[in-house]
Design an enzyme around this catalytic site. Structure first.
Site, PDB file in Angstrom:
ATOM      1  CB  THR A 175     -12.549 -20.439 -17.346  1.00  0.00           C
ATOM      2  OG1 THR A 175     -13.634 -19.740 -17.950  1.00  0.00           O
ATOM      3  CG2 THR A 175     -12.668 -21.917 -17.645  1.00  0.00           C
ATOM      4  NE  ARG A 180     -20.756 -24.499 -22.660  1.00  0.00           N
ATOM      5  CZ  ARG A 180     -20.004 -23.442 -22.411  1.00  0.00           C
ATOM      6  NH1 ARG A 180     -19.317 -23.319 -21.288  1.00  0.00           N
ATOM      7  NH2 ARG A 180     -19.921 -22.476 -23.315  1.00  0.00           N
ATOM      8  CG  ASN A 219     -19.123 -16.904 -19.929  1.00  0.00           C
ATOM      9  OD1 ASN A 219     -18.024 -17.094 -20.426  1.00  0.00           O
ATOM     10  ND2 ASN A 219     -20.041 -16.185 -20.525  1.00  0.00           N
ATOM     11  CG  ASP A 271     -19.707 -19.073 -23.739  1.00  0.00           C
ATOM     12  OD1 ASP A 271     -19.193 -17.951 -23.915  1.00  0.00           O
ATOM     13  OD2 ASP A 271     -19.219 -19.925 -22.991  1.00  0.00           O
ATOM     14  N   GLY A 315      -9.479 -18.710 -20.236  1.00  0.00           N
ATOM     15  CA  GLY A 315      -9.079 -17.651 -21.168  1.00  0.00           C
ATOM     16  C   GLY A 315     -10.069 -17.367 -22.278  1.00  0.00           C
ATOM     17  N   GLY A 316     -11.325 -17.804 -22.130  1.00  0.00           N
ATOM     18  CA  GLY A 316     -12.325 -17.488 -23.151  1.00  0.00           C
ATOM     19  C   GLY A 316     -11.881 -17.982 -24.513  1.00  0.00           C
ATOM     20  CB  SER A 331     -17.455 -24.517 -24.370  1.00  0.00           C
ATOM     21  OG  SER A 331     -16.313 -24.304 -23.572  1.00  0.00           O
ATOM     22  CB  THR A 368     -16.101 -21.578 -16.943  1.00  0.00           C
ATOM     23  OG1 THR A 368     -16.008 -20.163 -16.871  1.00  0.00           O
ATOM     24  CG2 THR A 368     -17.166 -21.955 -17.956  1.00  0.00           C
TER      25      THR A 368
END
Ligand code: DON
Length: 641
Positions: free
Chosen positions: A393, A121, A413, A435, A486-487, A464, A411
């Site tokens: 993503t 990340r 984002n 995020d 898909g967030g 995340s 991703t």
């Protein structure tokens, strides 16, 4: 049209609640045989054929990227090699989400039962501060979303190298080769490439280095044309030759830092040199005898998925019937509770204490389950924000001939991240800083209202939802490899993929194709995919007290701050969802004529958010057949051999 009809809600729900022991797991149904009918309003037929193969399988969102992974498997690479090659290829052919300027999470189970989770990340740069996106009037700005200040220190290249160092088999440079080829020689632009760039043309047009590659002549590259990315090819070649060090030090790092200085961003060469991917203990849960391996913080995915599964384990979802109002009600109540905890407790565990053991315990789930009223929806705080997602993503699932299984979600984002391409190096930088909690109580782009645990701090990873997941059956065999973009809907999507498999016995392709629903505590509304639930089910859910909303919509983009609060309040009273701070979703099914009239008035109006993310799943049948299920929502691709 559902084959298992729902009975009258109340008595069934009572009996479900009493059946609080975990029923015996069901066998996966014959992949060719449909057991679930979809509503007639849903766009896909149940029972579509998956791709099958004897040895290896790759599923990703793009056929060129899937082919890159397959090429590596056929050349003798293992699942980790194939995931690395596919990831690099996605950075070329799926620039909206595939990346070397973003980050991701990888979960694996090797044939010898080694299990691992790798966290690559992004982190906040050293110069980041908790209130960096709050202006003098206390309003959250768009700088966490667009442009240089939105960028977190990228983790992808370090992560892919860390995975390679432990588990890779072929030479590293061989894994980058397909991506270099695609960037240098170009690839044929398909509808999906054109559409994703066209949709973001305003964003890309703001940044000259981005426009130079992706808006030749001011427009998205035409379908059928060849898109070449020579700067990116040079960057990838340097990574092939010099590994991650070539990205985090040397000319690429210098170019990235120079790009930051040009646009007022924070990332320095010191930030890049300090970046590390981190091996984590995967979240490991047991659900009805199946083991679920998934991602721990800095993703909330595995923890929140486990919480939801633990809660519904006390109900007999299978008996309620797939997509019955009863099953949806119970799932939604689990989602509501798990997301409330997610948004309050979860953050980077290197910075904040998160009670992970408690949150994922069966005892805690028991206590949450007891608060569920089988006859009535619980009430989240009534606050109508509707999250907006699109295909930004991307997930890759791979199983190789030896049975090694890897799931990776990565991703930038939102689509094309910050919109910024590093001049001379040719890759997009993320906007992952959104995020974080920019301001407690204010929703982020996905409508998530998060707390202090996820506040910005230098070097900290932003929370995340990405949920790369592997399911092991009660005999110890890897059975399902899955994940999705898909967030905020990622975790509820994977929850449905897991329960479709274990509770409802859906064939893997049908499970991927099936319509989905989502609830994230706030806003207190069940959103379901356009055409995805029959009226009878919606009626029953409403009679249980749920607010139910179809994901049909148009989005009307506006600059943050350009809509006065009074207008936002008035729009909400009119029934519109006002979401995030840079986008307004009109959660109504507008006729084409109305859309045209709004466009004529000068509004930028686009249909959006009707569907959730592209799931990429692989099921391994008892005879070893690899069954690849690509998602038809936006045209994923499964290939095996
Ligand atoms: O890490 C997260 O949860 C988000 N940045 C994921 C964004 C995403 O899935 C966007 N695509 N649909």
């Amino acid at each position: 049209m559902r084959t298992r009809s729902c009975l009258s809600a109340v008595p069934v729900l009572y009996s479900l609640c009493i059946a609080c022991s975990a029923p015996a797991p069901q066998a996966q149904t014959d992949p060719e045989k449909s057991v679930a009918g979809f509503p007639s309003t849903w766009r896909f037929e149940a029972g579509a054929a998956p791709v099958t193969a004897d040895s290896g399988m790759v599923v990703s969102t793009d056929s060129f990227a899937t082919a890159a992974g397959l090429e590596i498997l056929k050349a003798g690479g293992n699942a980790v090699d194939a995931v690395i090659a596919t990831s690099f290829a996605l950075a070329v052919v799926n620039p909206a989400a595939g990346n070397i300027g973003g980050g991701g999470f990888l979960v694996g189970r090797m044939a010898d039962d080694t299990r691992f989770a790798l966290d690559y990340r992004e982190v906040a740069p050293r110069g980041a501060t908790a209130e960096m996106y709050v202006d003098e009037k206390g309003r959250v700005t768009t700088e966490g979303l667009v442009g240089h200040l939105a960028v977190g220190v990228p983790g992808t290249v370090a992560g892919l190298e860390a995975a390679y160092e432990r588990y890779g088999a072929l030479p590293w440079a061989r894994l980058v080769e397909p991506a270099i080829r695609l960037a240098r020689d170009g690839f044929e632009v398909a509808d999906r490439h054109h559409a994703s760039i066209h949709y973001k043309r305003e964003l890309l047009g703001r940044f000259p280095a981005s426009a130079a590659v992706f808006l030749p002549g001011g427009e998205a590259p035409a379908v059928g044309s060849t898109l070449k990315q020579p700067d990116l090819a040079r960057t990838l070649q340097a990574i092939a030759d010099g590994g991650a060090a070539a990205f985090y030090e040397g000319w690429i790092a210098d170019s990235l830092a120079a790009e930051m200085r040009r646009g007022g961003g924070l990332i320095s060469t010191a930030d890049l040199a300090a970046y590390d991917a981190v091996w984590r203990d995967p979240v490991q849960a047991v659900y009805r005898g199946y083991e679920i391996i998934s991602m721990p913080p800095a993703s909330s995915g595995g923890t929140t998925l486990t919480q939801m599964l633990n809660i519904v384990e006390g109900f007999d979802l299978g008996a309620a019937g797939w997509h019955s109002a009863e099953a949806i009600h119970l799932a939604v109540e689990a989602m509501r509770r798990a997301y409330a905890d997610r948004n309050y407790y979860l953050g980077d565990t290197d910075f904040v204490d998160v009670p992970l053991a408690r949150l994922t315990s069966k005892a805690y789930a028991d206590s949450l389950r007891r608060s569920i009223d089988p006859t009535r929806a619980s009430v989240s705080e009534d606050f109508n924000r509707v999250p907006v997602e699109s295909e930004n993503t991307t997930h890759v699932s791979v199983v190789d001939a030896a049975g090694n299984a890897v799931a990776v979600t990565t991703t930038l984002n939102s689509g094309f991240g910050s919109g910024v391409v590093v001049r001379g190096a040719g890759f997009f930088l993320n906007n992952e800083m959104d995020d974080f909690t920019s301001k407690a109580g204010i929703p982020n782009m996905y409508g998530l209202i998060q707390g202090e645990a996820n506040a910005i701090a230098p070097g900290k990873r932003m929370l995340s939802a990405m949920t790369p997941t592997i399911v092991i059956n009660p005999d110890g065999r890897t059975e399902l490899v899955t994940g999705t973009p898909g967030g905020s809907t990622i975790i509820t999507t994977i929850f449905q993929i897991v329960t479709n498999h274990i509770d409802f016995g859906l064939p893997v392709q049908t499970s991927v194709d099936a319509p989905r629903f989502h609830h994230q505590h706030l806003p207190d509304v069940i959103r379901y995919e356009n055409g995805g639930l029959p009226d009878s089910v919606i009626y029953k859910l409403r009679s249980l007290g749920h607010r139910v909303s179809e994901r049909t919509g148009i989005s009307h983009r506006f600059e943050a701050g350009s809509l006065p609060d009074s207008v936002i309040v008035a729009l909400r009273r009119m029934g519109y969802g006002v979401s995030g701070r840079a986008c307004l979703t009109l959660n109504l099914d507008l006729r084409d004529s109305v859309m045209a009239a709004l466009t004529a008035l000068g509004h930028v109006v686009e249909r959006s958010g009707c569907l959730s993310g592209n799931v990429e799943s692989i099921y391994i049948a008892p005879d070893g057949t690899r069954v690849g299920a690509a998602d038809p929502r936006r045209g994923s691709k499964a290939m095996g051999y």
